[in-house]
Every structure is written in structure tokens, then in C-alpha cells.
Design a protein around this motif. Structure first.
Motif, PDB file in Angstrom:
ATOM      1  N   ARG A  66      75.169  80.086  33.346  1.00 59.81           N
ATOM      2  CA  ARG A  66      74.690  78.695  33.339  1.00 59.81           C
ATOM      3  C   ARG A  66      75.656  77.733  34.024  1.00 59.81           C
ATOM      4  O   ARG A  66      75.218  76.760  34.654  1.00 59.81           O
ATOM      5  N   LEU A  67      76.951  77.966  33.898  1.00 63.92           N
ATOM      6  CA  LEU A  67      77.916  76.986  34.381  1.00 63.92           C
ATOM      7  C   LEU A  67      78.469  77.276  35.768  1.00 63.92           C
ATOM      8  O   LEU A  67      78.935  76.358  36.450  1.00 63.92           O
ATOM      9  N   ALA A  68      78.437  78.541  36.209  1.00 67.34           N
ATOM     10  CA  ALA A  68      79.014  78.875  37.512  1.00 67.34           C
ATOM     11  C   ALA A  68      78.351  78.145  38.682  1.00 67.34           C
ATOM     12  O   ALA A  68      79.032  77.858  39.676  1.00 67.34           O
ATOM     13  N   PRO A  69      77.052  77.831  38.627  1.00 68.85           N
ATOM     14  CA  PRO A  69      76.480  77.068  39.747  1.00 68.85           C
ATOM     15  C   PRO A  69      77.104  75.685  39.933  1.00 68.85           C
ATOM     16  O   PRO A  69      77.038  75.114  41.027  1.00 68.85           O
ATOM     17  N   GLN A  70      77.704  75.137  38.881  1.00 72.38           N
ATOM     18  CA  GLN A  70      78.287  73.795  38.973  1.00 72.38           C
ATOM     19  C   GLN A  70      79.816  73.790  39.004  1.00 72.38           C
ATOM     20  O   GLN A  70      80.419  72.815  39.441  1.00 72.38           O
ATOM     21  N   ARG A  71      80.440  74.881  38.535  1.00 71.48           N
ATOM     22  CA  ARG A  71      81.887  74.857  38.361  1.00 71.48           C
ATOM     23  C   ARG A  71      82.515  76.175  38.794  1.00 71.48           C
ATOM     24  O   ARG A  71      81.877  77.215  38.750  1.00 71.48           O
ATOM     25  N   ARG A  72      83.786  76.103  39.131  1.00 70.71           N
ATOM     26  CA  ARG A  72      84.555  77.326  39.305  1.00 70.71           C
ATOM     27  C   ARG A  72      84.959  77.820  37.924  1.00 70.71           C
ATOM     28  O   ARG A  72      85.554  77.087  37.137  1.00 70.71           O
ATOM     29  N   ILE A  73      84.623  79.074  37.628  1.00 67.82           N
ATOM     30  CA  ILE A  73      84.889  79.663  36.319  1.00 67.82           C
ATOM     31  C   ILE A  73      85.977  80.728  36.448  1.00 67.82           C
ATOM     32  O   ILE A  73      85.890  81.613  37.307  1.00 67.82           O
ATOM     33  N   LEU A  74      86.973  80.656  35.584  1.00 74.18           N
ATOM     34  CA  LEU A  74      88.028  81.666  35.496  1.00 74.18           C
ATOM     35  C   LEU A  74      87.951  82.302  34.121  1.00 74.18           C
ATOM     36  O   LEU A  74      88.070  81.608  33.108  1.00 74.18           O
ATOM     37  N   ALA A  75      87.743  83.614  34.090  1.00 73.85           N
ATOM     38  CA  ALA A  75      87.574  84.301  32.802  1.00 73.85           C
ATOM     39  C   ALA A  75      88.385  85.594  32.810  1.00 73.85           C
ATOM     40  O   ALA A  75      87.916  86.635  33.282  1.00 73.85           O
ATOM     41  N   PRO A  76      89.608  85.572  32.287  1.00 74.67           N
ATOM     42  CA  PRO A  76      90.456  86.771  32.260  1.00 74.67           C
ATOM     43  C   PRO A  76      90.286  87.570  30.973  1.00 74.67           C
ATOM     44  O   PRO A  76      89.962  87.022  29.911  1.00 74.67           O
ATOM     45  N   ASP A  77      90.512  88.877  31.071  1.00 72.59           N
ATOM     46  CA  ASP A  77      90.686  89.721  29.883  1.00 72.59           C
ATOM     47  C   ASP A  77      92.144  89.601  29.450  1.00 72.59           C
ATOM     48  O   ASP A  77      93.054  89.956  30.216  1.00 72.59           O
ATOM     49  N   LEU A  78      92.382  89.107  28.249  1.00 76.30           N
ATOM     50  CA  LEU A  78      93.756  89.023  27.763  1.00 76.30           C
ATOM     51  C   LEU A  78      94.282  90.422  27.443  1.00 76.30           C
ATOM     52  O   LEU A  78      93.512  91.359  27.227  1.00 76.30           O
ATOM     53  N   ALA A  79      95.579  90.561  27.440  1.00 78.71           N
ATOM     54  CA  ALA A  79      96.225  91.870  27.263  1.00 78.71           C
ATOM     55  C   ALA A  79      95.732  92.553  25.995  1.00 78.71           C
ATOM     56  O   ALA A  79      95.686  91.941  24.925  1.00 78.71           O
ATOM     57  N   GLY A  80      95.346  93.822  26.131  1.00 80.16           N
ATOM     58  CA  GLY A  80      94.833  94.592  25.008  1.00 80.16           C
ATOM     59  C   GLY A  80      93.325  94.572  24.907  1.00 80.16           C
ATOM     60  O   GLY A  80      92.746  95.309  24.098  1.00 80.16           O
ATOM     61  N   PHE A  81      92.668  93.749  25.724  1.00 83.49           N
ATOM     62  CA  PHE A  81      91.215  93.619  25.686  1.00 83.49           C
ATOM     63  C   PHE A  81      90.613  93.946  27.050  1.00 83.49           C
ATOM     64  O   PHE A  81      91.261  93.795  28.086  1.00 83.49           O
ATOM     65  N   GLY A  82      89.341  94.344  27.008  1.00 86.38           N
ATOM     66  CA  GLY A  82      88.620  94.585  28.248  1.00 86.38           C
ATOM     67  C   GLY A  82      89.308  95.615  29.122  1.00 86.38           C
ATOM     68  O   GLY A  82      89.746  96.668  28.645  1.00 86.38           O
ATOM     69  N   PHE A  83      89.453  95.281  30.392  1.00 86.98           N
ATOM     70  CA  PHE A  83      89.973  96.242  31.361  1.00 86.98           C
ATOM     71  C   PHE A  83      91.354  95.865  31.891  1.00 86.98           C
ATOM     72  O   PHE A  83      91.844  96.500  32.824  1.00 86.98           O
ATOM     73  N   THR A  84      91.968  94.854  31.319  1.00 84.23           N
ATOM     74  CA  THR A  84      93.320  94.484  31.724  1.00 84.23           C
ATOM     75  C   THR A  84      94.284  95.633  31.421  1.00 84.23           C
ATOM     76  O   THR A  84      94.179  96.289  30.383  1.00 84.23           O
ATOM     77  N   ARG A  85      95.206  95.871  32.336  1.00 84.03           N
ATOM     78  CA  ARG A  85      96.142  96.988  32.224  1.00 84.03           C
ATOM     79  C   ARG A  85      97.495  96.490  31.741  1.00 84.03           C
ATOM     80  O   ARG A  85      98.056  95.547  32.291  1.00 84.03           O
ATOM     81  N   VAL A  86      98.007  97.135  30.699  1.00 86.75           N
ATOM     82  CA  VAL A  86      99.303  96.760  30.139  1.00 86.75           C
ATOM     83  C   VAL A  86     100.254  97.948  30.262  1.00 86.75           C
ATOM     84  O   VAL A  86      99.824  99.103  30.360  1.00 86.75           O
ATOM     85  N   PRO A  87     101.564  97.689  30.235  1.00 82.07           N
ATOM     86  CA  PRO A  87     102.530  98.789  30.269  1.00 82.07           C
ATOM     87  C   PRO A  87     102.390  99.674  29.030  1.00 82.07           C
ATOM     88  O   PRO A  87     101.813  99.275  28.019  1.00 82.07           O
ATOM     89  N   GLU A  88     102.938 100.881  29.115  1.00 82.33           N
ATOM     90  CA  GLU A  88     102.871 101.816  27.983  1.00 82.33           C
ATOM     91  C   GLU A  88     103.498 101.220  26.734  1.00 82.33           C
ATOM     92  O   GLU A  88     103.009 101.413  25.621  1.00 82.33           O
ATOM     93  N   VAL A  89     104.590 100.510  26.918  1.00 76.34           N
ATOM     94  CA  VAL A  89     105.245  99.836  25.794  1.00 76.34           C
ATOM     95  C   VAL A  89     105.007  98.336  25.963  1.00 76.34           C
ATOM     96  O   VAL A  89     105.468  97.728  26.943  1.00 76.34           O
TER      97      VAL A  89
END
Length: 280
Positions: free
Chosen positions: A56-79
Motif C-alpha cells: 500500500r505504501l511503496a507507490p508513495q514512499r521509499r520503503i526500507l525493511a531489513p531483517d534484524l539479526a537472528g530473524f529472516g534471512f539476515t546472516r550473522v557470524p557463528e558467534v
């Protein structure tokens, strides 16, 4: 047949030690981008949390939606140690990597605490603030949040969470949606990361995500608070506290609404945000 691409996977960008999966969509070249920070449910990702809002909002605005560390497909170091500070550093590094000096930010639940963290620690990076069913102030751990953070993977457990804890109207939750979120929760490494974030006893993590009252009272940003009256995960009292502590705040409460305001009331929620962000 070529497999369909997974819409939850956007593009990857280096953000310190974390490689962040994110969605950079829409236009809005002349305005401030809108940063969407997701909640902390099992199997969640930025796209799963915000897809209806993005449409709904992308046609009017630039949207930035990151996966925070530990969620979705974001990659974190082993430790990697999950903490409010680590997530804040990721968010700031993300904005720096995109060369974005300032954003409007919408934080959902856990993401609300991170939106507050950004506004408190880097006030110049935030123009306006929207907090939806937000964590970030002291409250007693609810049975709903304890169930969310204590999730043990099974399709039945996911269905119970989605129908009986997150949503007010269980008919919104299809078997396909449950299956998709369950499968997301058992991707390699997903449950290991999730269980490492909020182990029992869980009241300490509610407390760890809360900000000092003085810091919240010092927030000078125009702030919109949104909450479902029937939220079983984060009590309405948290938004009432924020309304009391943030001088330039207003609160909109949706009746017959649980923790999924952006899903249960997508159109009015988006209209509310658009009106708020477009005010002079």
C-alpha cells in the motif's frame, strides 16, 4: 520448472559483522524514507511482517525493511550476542550503508523498542516515530509473549500462536499461512537463533528491551502510537505509558484487534500512517 523466488529474500548489504537481508522498494525520491522494523515472533521476517503495508505504501514512499539479526534471512557470524545494542548498531550501519541520513520509522512490538532506541541514541536520524503494540517500557510478561518467545517448533504450535495469541479474528489465519510461518521457523539455524534470544525466565528480556523513563521523556519527535485493544502479547498499558511519557504523542486504539494491527486493519492502519507522516 524454475522455482519461484522467495519474496522474503530481497538484497543483502554489509552492516558491520552482519549481512542484512533487506527490501528497498518504492519511490518517494523527494521525501524521507520509511524504515519498517519488524516484531520478534517465530518465523518472522521483514517481508512477512510488513508485506501488506509495503504493497500500500511503496507507490508513495521509499520503503526500507531489513531483517534484524537472528530473524529472516539476515546472516550473522557463528558467534553473535543478541542484544538491544547489537540490533541498534545493525540499524545504524544499515542506514549508513544506504547513505540515508534520516528516516521516518515504524516499529512493531520488539521493533518498537528498536525504533525508540534509534530515536533516543541518534535523534537526528529520525524525523517521525510510529510505535505499534510497542515494547520499550516496563510491564509484566504476558502469557501471550511468554508463549511467543517460548515457541517450540511444530505446525500445531504455530497455528495456536497465530490463531489464539496474535490475531483477534482467527479466521484471518489460513492453514497455508500457518504452514508458511512454521516452515520459516524451522529453516536451518532459525530456531537456534530464536531460542538464543529470549530464553526463560523471560521477564528479564522485557526489562532488557525497556528504556529508562528519562530517556523516553526526552524524545522530542512527533510520535504516533497504535495498539490493538485486545492485544494478548503486549498490553495496551504500554502505549498508555508511552503516551504519558512522550510529550508530542497521540494514541489510536483499534477495537476488536489483537497484536496484528497491520494485518487485521491494513487499510485504516496505512491511512493513519500516511496522514500522520504527511502532516506539515
Amino acid at each position: 520448472m524454475t522455482p519461484k523466488p522467495n519474496p522474503e529474500v530481497g538484497a543483502f548489504i554489509a552492516t558491520g559483522a552482519v549481512e542484512t537481508n533487506h527490501h528497498d522498494l518504492g519511490t518517494g525520491d523527494d521525501g524521507v524514507p520509511l524504515l519498517l522494523l519488524h516484531g520478534s515472533g517465530p518465523g518472522v521476517s521483514a517481508w512477512a511482517n510488513w508485506r501488506l503495508v509495503i504493497e500500500r505504501l511503496a507507490p508513495q514512499r521509499r520503503i526500507l525493511a531489513p531483517d534484524l539479526a537472528g530473524f529472516g534471512f539476515t546472516r550473522v557470524p557463528e558467534v553473535f550476542t543478541y542484544s538491544r545494542q547489537a540490533w541498534l548498531e545493525q540499524i545504524v550501519a544499515y542506514l549508513d550503508a544506504l547513505d540515508v541520513p534520516q528516516v521516518d520509522v515504524v516499529g512493531n512490538s520488539f521493533g518498537g523498542s528498536m525504533a525508540l532506541a534509534l530515536a533516543i541514541s541518534h535523534p537526528q536520524r529520525v524525523r517521525r516515530l510510529v510505535l505499534m503494540g510497542s515494547v520499550g517500557v516496563p510491564f509484566d510478561l504476558t502469557d501471550g509473549l511468554d508463549a511467543v518467545w517460548g515457541y517450540e517448533p511444530s505446525e500445531q504450535a504455530m497455528g495456536t500462536l497465530m490463531r489464539e495469541t496474535f490475531a483477534y479474528d482467527a479466521s484471518l489465519v489460513t492453514d497455508e499461512l500457518v504452514r508458511m510461518r512454521y516452515e520459516a521457523s524451522i529453516r536451518p539455524g532459525a530456531q537456534e537463533a530464536f531460542s538464543a534470544m529470549f530464553p526463560a525466565p523471560r521477564q528479564r528480556w522485557v526489562d532488557a528491551m525497556a528504556h529508562p523513563e528519562a530517556d523516553i521523556r526526552a524524545i522530542g519527535h512527533r510520535t504516533l502510537l497504535v495498539h490493538g485493544r485486545d492485544d494478548r502479547v503486549i498490553p495496551l498499558s504500554t502505549s498508555l505509558t508511552l503516551l504519558n511519557w512522550i510529550d508530542e504523542a497521540r494514541l489510536h486504539v483499534f477495537g476488536r484487534c489483537g497484536h496484528w494491527t497491520q494485518i487485521e486493519y491494513t487499510a485504516p492502519f496505512c491511512a493513519l500512517i500516511e496522514g500522520f507522516l504527511d502532516e506539515s
